[in-house]
Design a protein around this motif. Structure first.
Motif, PDB file in Angstrom:
ATOM      1  N   UNK A   1       0.847  -1.198   0.000  1.00 52.65           N
ATOM      2  CA  UNK A   1       0.000   0.000   0.000  1.00 52.65           C
ATOM      3  C   UNK A   1       0.876   1.239   0.000  1.00 52.65           C
ATOM      4  N   UNK A   2       0.711   2.046  -1.023  1.00 51.97           N
ATOM      5  CA  UNK A   2       1.523   3.266  -1.160  1.00 51.97           C
ATOM      6  C   UNK A   2       1.171   4.301  -0.105  1.00 51.97           C
ATOM      7  N   UNK A   3      -0.039   4.230   0.454  1.00 48.57           N
ATOM      8  CA  UNK A   3      -0.515   5.288   1.335  1.00 48.57           C
ATOM      9  C   UNK A   3      -0.053   5.187   2.778  1.00 48.57           C
ATOM     10  N   UNK A   4       0.718   4.174   3.142  1.00 49.83           N
ATOM     11  CA  UNK A   4       1.172   4.042   4.530  1.00 49.83           C
ATOM     12  C   UNK A   4       2.126   5.179   4.890  1.00 49.83           C
ATOM     13  N   UNK A   5       1.942   5.745   6.087  1.00 53.27           N
ATOM     14  CA  UNK A   5       2.836   6.803   6.577  1.00 53.27           C
ATOM     15  C   UNK A   5       3.563   6.336   7.832  1.00 53.27           C
ATOM     16  N   UNK A   6       4.593   7.087   8.203  1.00 56.30           N
ATOM     17  CA  UNK A   6       5.362   6.711   9.385  1.00 56.30           C
ATOM     18  C   UNK A   6       4.511   6.800  10.654  1.00 56.30           C
TER      19      UNK A   6
ATOM     20  N   UNK B   1       1.608   4.224  15.017  1.00 55.14           N
ATOM     21  CA  UNK B   1       0.372   4.115  15.807  1.00 55.14           C
ATOM     22  C   UNK B   1      -0.159   2.685  15.787  1.00 55.14           C
ATOM     23  N   UNK B   2      -0.101   2.034  14.613  1.00 56.91           N
ATOM     24  CA  UNK B   2      -0.584   0.656  14.521  1.00 56.91           C
ATOM     25  C   UNK B   2       0.252  -0.310  15.338  1.00 56.91           C
ATOM     26  N   UNK B   3       1.576  -0.135  15.291  1.00 52.95           N
ATOM     27  CA  UNK B   3       2.459  -1.001  16.076  1.00 52.95           C
ATOM     28  C   UNK B   3       2.195  -0.820  17.563  1.00 52.95           C
ATOM     29  N   UNK B   4       2.044   0.438  17.992  1.00 52.13           N
ATOM     30  CA  UNK B   4       1.800   0.700  19.409  1.00 52.13           C
ATOM     31  C   UNK B   4       0.444   0.174  19.847  1.00 52.13           C
ATOM     32  N   UNK B   5      -0.576   0.322  18.991  1.00 48.28           N
ATOM     33  CA  UNK B   5      -1.918  -0.125  19.371  1.00 48.28           C
ATOM     34  C   UNK B   5      -2.005  -1.652  19.384  1.00 48.28           C
ATOM     35  N   UNK B   6      -1.713  -2.281  18.256  1.00 50.67           N
ATOM     36  CA  UNK B   6      -1.846  -3.737  18.166  1.00 50.67           C
ATOM     37  C   UNK B   6      -0.740  -4.470  18.901  1.00 50.67           C
ATOM     38  N   UNK B   7       0.512  -4.114  18.585  1.00 53.85           N
ATOM     39  CA  UNK B   7       1.641  -4.773  19.239  1.00 53.85           C
ATOM     40  C   UNK B   7       1.694  -4.481  20.721  1.00 53.85           C
TER      41      UNK B   7
ATOM     42  N   UNK C   1      -5.849   0.761  12.853  1.00 49.38           N
ATOM     43  CA  UNK C   1      -5.171   1.982  13.295  1.00 49.38           C
ATOM     44  C   UNK C   1      -4.158   2.451  12.250  1.00 49.38           C
ATOM     45  N   UNK C   2      -3.409   1.525  11.671  1.00 51.84           N
ATOM     46  CA  UNK C   2      -2.430   1.919  10.648  1.00 51.84           C
ATOM     47  C   UNK C   2      -3.099   2.594   9.464  1.00 51.84           C
ATOM     48  N   UNK C   3      -4.194   2.017   8.987  1.00 49.68           N
ATOM     49  CA  UNK C   3      -4.881   2.578   7.823  1.00 49.68           C
ATOM     50  C   UNK C   3      -5.523   3.917   8.174  1.00 49.68           C
ATOM     51  N   UNK C   4      -6.213   3.989   9.319  1.00 46.11           N
ATOM     52  CA  UNK C   4      -6.915   5.225   9.696  1.00 46.11           C
ATOM     53  C   UNK C   4      -5.948   6.386   9.902  1.00 46.11           C
ATOM     54  N   UNK C   5      -4.895   6.160  10.658  1.00 46.18           N
ATOM     55  CA  UNK C   5      -3.933   7.241  10.921  1.00 46.18           C
ATOM     56  C   UNK C   5      -3.173   7.613   9.649  1.00 46.18           C
ATOM     57  N   UNK C   6      -2.882   6.642   8.806  1.00 47.69           N
ATOM     58  CA  UNK C   6      -2.193   6.964   7.545  1.00 47.69           C
ATOM     59  C   UNK C   6      -3.067   7.824   6.647  1.00 47.69           C
TER      60      UNK C   6
END
Length: 490
Positions: free
Chosen positions: A405-410, A415-421, A459-464
């Motif tokens: 996915x080209x739309x992923x941001x840092x 945020x996704x790593x912190x939320x899920x992981x 979370x990764x998709x929404x925040x990105x």
């Protein structure tokens, strides 16, 4: 009666490990040799090495113990462990190798251009590595204690010392040869006794397996509810894609096509291995029923002697199984420590040198050993399963979205790593150190992947999407680098 062949067998495996590591040391000279074996490992060698490091204490001892105790419901463990490589083959093996990264944090910075994200990834690599290493060291202590009566700390210290020395002095180049050898040793040590035990079972009149009805029923009829079953499947299937010590091996292939071939061979090697732990769990119901409510992980170690008696054949097969178990601890711990040491050297110590790698290896081996000696009562397969859940909830979403996915941001990735992981890591800490939980809360904490993996993706998709201006300017070039065929890229 103590088996007189056990200590010589374990000693032979340990000496062989050190000897092969010393041979590999002759070929390890540069930092690239220590981190990624200079990217020259062939698919066949690499696949055997991956099989060696992936088939851990949880596979060699834990799966059979779980089946002995809980029945057919536990077959999802080997199915998920093996099938995880299919997801790895389909989604990330070749792009990950084409990225040119040396470590997972390396990939994070290369794809998203963020030093902060790199530091966050470093923390999760170390956490997953330590979480996976501790049960390997404790399993070694259990094995030596069960078979020889030695204190459990002796086996843990032996494996910790040998692995740390091998990794520190030989790096990835030396460990590749060690792990490839240890895969074939583990397969032989598990398969040969299993075949002979089946022949013995037939010769004594096919004694029946004494088990309650729920032992034979999957999911709702057995010991595990549907939620826990699906959560376990998700953790093992997607967790393989996020395990740092597995992913780092794909950096050692010459190119993306070789990485795909490696994964295909691994599927065959791992699938073959998992045919045998089930037999030990079933036959253990006949000859080692006392382990059902005890240390069920010891069924693989004790079954040959109990079934065949204290004669030479039973003792030799018991010694062979013990050698295979030690090979499992040594090979998996070697892979984990190599991955952790690479990250510690480049991102914590910031010493991109052979000396820095060696210092990181000593630090990375010392902390899990201290934890293994002081944190007792861990269930090997449960802790490893939780490590898979953390990997599935952190690096798996990052790799899939970052690769496709080209739309992923840092910020989205972090945020996704912190939320899920983070949620999965919190579940691990509550499970290991907190009070026992029952009911729905107990299921959610004990098997968190079913809710932490979707949380990480969402979370990764929404925040990105909310931070789309932070998409890297060179995302097109990066995507071309990840997906273009090797011939076209060169």
């Amino acid at each position: 009666m103590t088996n007189p062949y056990v200590l010589p067998a374990i000693g032979a495996v340990t000496l062989a490990t050190l000897a092969i590591g010393a041979y590999g040391l002759r070929l390890a000279r540069t930092t690239s040799d220590f981190l990624v074996a200079s990217r020259v490992i062939s698919p066949t060698w690499n696949a055997a090495a991956i099989g060696g490091e992936y088939l851990s204490a949880a596979s060699f001892l834990g799966v059979a113990g779980l089946i002995l105790r809980n029945g057919v419901d536990m077959l999802w463990y080997p199915v998920g462990f093996a099938a995880g490589y299919l997801a790895l083959l389909l989604f990330v093996a070749a792009p990950l190798r084409r990225s040119g990264a040396f470590t997972l944090p390396d990939f994070c910075e290369l794809r998203l251009g963020s030093r902060r994200l790199r530091k966050l990834a470093t923390g999760f690599v170390v956490f997953i590595g330590f979480l996976y290493l501790v049960p390997q060291l404790q399993g070694a202590g259990l094995t030596l204690s069960t078979l020889t009566g030695a204190p459990e700390w002796v086996g843990s210290a032996l494996v910790g010392g040998v692995v740390t020395a091998n990794v520190a002095f030989g790096g990835m180049r030396a460990i590749t040869f060690v792990q490839a050898f240890q895969y074939w040793l583990k397969l032989t040590a598990l398969a040969l006794p299993a075949i002979l035990l089946l022949m013995h079972w037939r010769s004594v009149g096919h004694p029946g397996v004494v088990a309650p009805l729920e032992w034979l029923l999957p999911s709702e009829g057995g010991h595990r509810g549907l939620f826990s079953t699906y959560s376990l499947m998700l953790a093992t299937f997607l967790g393989t894609m996020g395990l740092p010590h597995v992913l780092v091996r794909f950096y050692t292939n010459p190119d993306g096509a070789a990485a795909r071939r490696t994964t295909l061979v691994v599927l065959g090697l791992v699938g073959t291995f998992y045919l045998f732990p089930t037999l030990y769990g079933v036959l253990g119901r006949i000859w080692t029923p006392e382990l059902i409510e005890g240390r069920s992980d010891a069924v693989v170690l004790l079954l040959p002697g109990r079934a065949l008696g204290d004669g030479p054949l039973g003792q030799l097969l018991g010694a062979l199984v013990a050698a295979g178990a030690f090979a499992a601890f040594l090979s998996t711990a070697s892979g984990l420590l190599t991955a952790v040491a690479g990250v510690l050297a480049t991102d914590v110590l910031r010493r991109d040198s052979v000396r820095g790698f060696r210092i990181a290896a000593v630090l990375g081996g010392g902390v899990p050993l201290a934890l293994a000696l002081h944190v007792t009562g861990l269930n090997t397969s449960q802790v490893v399963g939780l490590a898979f859940a953390v990997a599935a909830s952190s690096f798996c979403p990052l790799l899939i979205l970052g690769t496709w996915w080209r739309g992923l941001t840092d910020l989205g990735a972090a945020a996704g790593i912190l939320a899920g992981g983070g949620a999965a890591a919190g579940s691990v800490l509550v499970t290991v150190f907190g009070p026992p939980l029952t009911g729905a809360a107990g299921e959610l904490i004990a098997e968190p992947a079913a809710w932490t993996v979707p949380l990480a993706f969402a979370v990764m998709v929404t925040v990105s999407l909310a931070t789309s201006r932070r998409v890297p300017m060179d995302v097109g070039q990066i995507m071309f680098r990840l997906h273009a065929p090797d011939a076209l890229r060169s």
